[in-house]
Scaffold this active site. Sequence first.
Site, PDB file in Angstrom:
ATOM      1  N   HIS A 112     -32.253  36.391 -41.308  1.00 19.57           N
ATOM      2  CA  HIS A 112     -32.681  36.072 -42.374  1.00 19.57           C
ATOM      3  C   HIS A 112     -31.705  35.370 -43.037  1.00 19.57           C
ATOM      4  O   HIS A 112     -30.420  35.884 -43.082  1.00 19.57           O
ATOM      5  CB  HIS A 112     -33.149  37.321 -43.185  1.00 19.57           C
ATOM      6  CG  HIS A 112     -33.254  37.212 -44.909  1.00 19.57           C
ATOM      7  ND1 HIS A 112     -33.982  36.089 -45.357  1.00 19.57           N
ATOM      8  CD2 HIS A 112     -32.790  37.990 -45.970  1.00 19.57           C
ATOM      9  CE1 HIS A 112     -34.031  36.211 -46.690  1.00 19.57           C
ATOM     10  NE2 HIS A 112     -33.235  37.224 -46.919  1.00 19.57           N
ATOM     11  N   CYS A 124     -38.185  39.928 -48.140  1.00 17.65           N
ATOM     12  CA  CYS A 124     -37.478  39.050 -47.267  1.00 17.65           C
ATOM     13  C   CYS A 124     -37.703  39.464 -45.728  1.00 17.65           C
ATOM     14  O   CYS A 124     -37.504  38.751 -44.985  1.00 17.65           O
ATOM     15  CB  CYS A 124     -35.916  39.048 -47.392  1.00 17.65           C
ATOM     16  SG  CYS A 124     -35.602  38.512 -49.215  1.00 17.65           S
ATOM     17  N   ASN A 141     -31.940  31.053 -49.934  1.00 22.05           N
ATOM     18  CA  ASN A 141     -32.756  32.502 -49.438  1.00 22.05           C
ATOM     19  C   ASN A 141     -34.122  31.989 -49.726  1.00 22.05           C
ATOM     20  O   ASN A 141     -34.528  31.909 -50.859  1.00 22.05           O
ATOM     21  CB  ASN A 141     -32.231  33.730 -50.131  1.00 22.05           C
ATOM     22  CG  ASN A 141     -32.997  34.675 -49.888  1.00 22.05           C
ATOM     23  OD1 ASN A 141     -34.024  34.858 -49.105  1.00 22.05           O
ATOM     24  ND2 ASN A 141     -32.652  36.055 -50.190  1.00 22.05           N
TER      25      ASN A 141
END
Length: 322
Positions: free
Chosen positions: A249, A114, A279
């Site tokens: 993020h 990520c 996500n």
Amino acid sequence: MTIRAVVTGVGHYLPDRVVPNAEFEATLDTSDEWIRERTGIERRHFAAPGQTTSDMATRAARAALAMAGREPSKVDAIVLATSTPDLTFPSAATMVQRALGMTGGFAFDLQAVCAGFVYALTTANALIVAGQARRVLVIGAETFSKILDWTDRTTCVLFGDGAGAVLLEWQESDGTAARGVLATDLHSDGTFKDLLYVDGGISTGTQGVLRMEGKEVFRHAVGKLAQTAESALERAGLTGEDVDWIVPHQANLRIIKATAQKMGVPMDRVVVTVQDHGNTSAASIPLALSVGVERGQIKRGDLVVMEAIGGGLAWGSVVVRW
């Protein structure tokens, strides 16, 4: 004069299939309300059968090039952040290079889960400042739907697929309100490997699925994200009061809110897309950047802070004058 890596174009791509939370209710002990309360996620996009990471990355790259008014032949390099490449090798970046019709330059993948996009942006900035490239496509793209355990309600509802891209270009600056990348800050700590990982790969002979200790990841995320953002701002000679937009993020709305609060930045200066995308790992920041520009939030001259944390653990931030 100072050399800066300046963002001249941004774009994104999302697969056609939209999956609302309610779709999980038929197979899991979960609900739309449960998912929204704990994550802020309302829906996400899943790639179609046969649709690959490089396919989506190419579409996002073309959108960024179109905004910048550049042909692929003018690009010197592609840095593609992904943990879900099409194949073990060659890199998905070289597949994008081929799809764009680039016959020169170089392309490679970068894997920091990520945190991949901030790692890739930092790498591209270094290439430009060092004179190795004048124009670099920086892409984040993922098909996480292919590595999820569909029986685990704590993880499979969190993730989505998509791609985002920015074009970074070499520009000279006199240092006065300079546009471009102003500072970066990267970290990793392999002792936390077991908090977020995929339980397969070359060593097991299996593809594996994502495993996560959600509470522990949350605990690390808030402190580490605020710390890295503040460190990057300090390197740029700035503070949270100077920030126009945080583009975090997009993992969990509670993490996003807690990090902004810790930095002293109000939520009306945070770009939030997690409700629509879930996500998307390395794709989440460039997706949010592109949407923020599309919405008219991020404008030329704005000070933008990007920060992310992912498996490794790996985390970092980038400060950019848009």
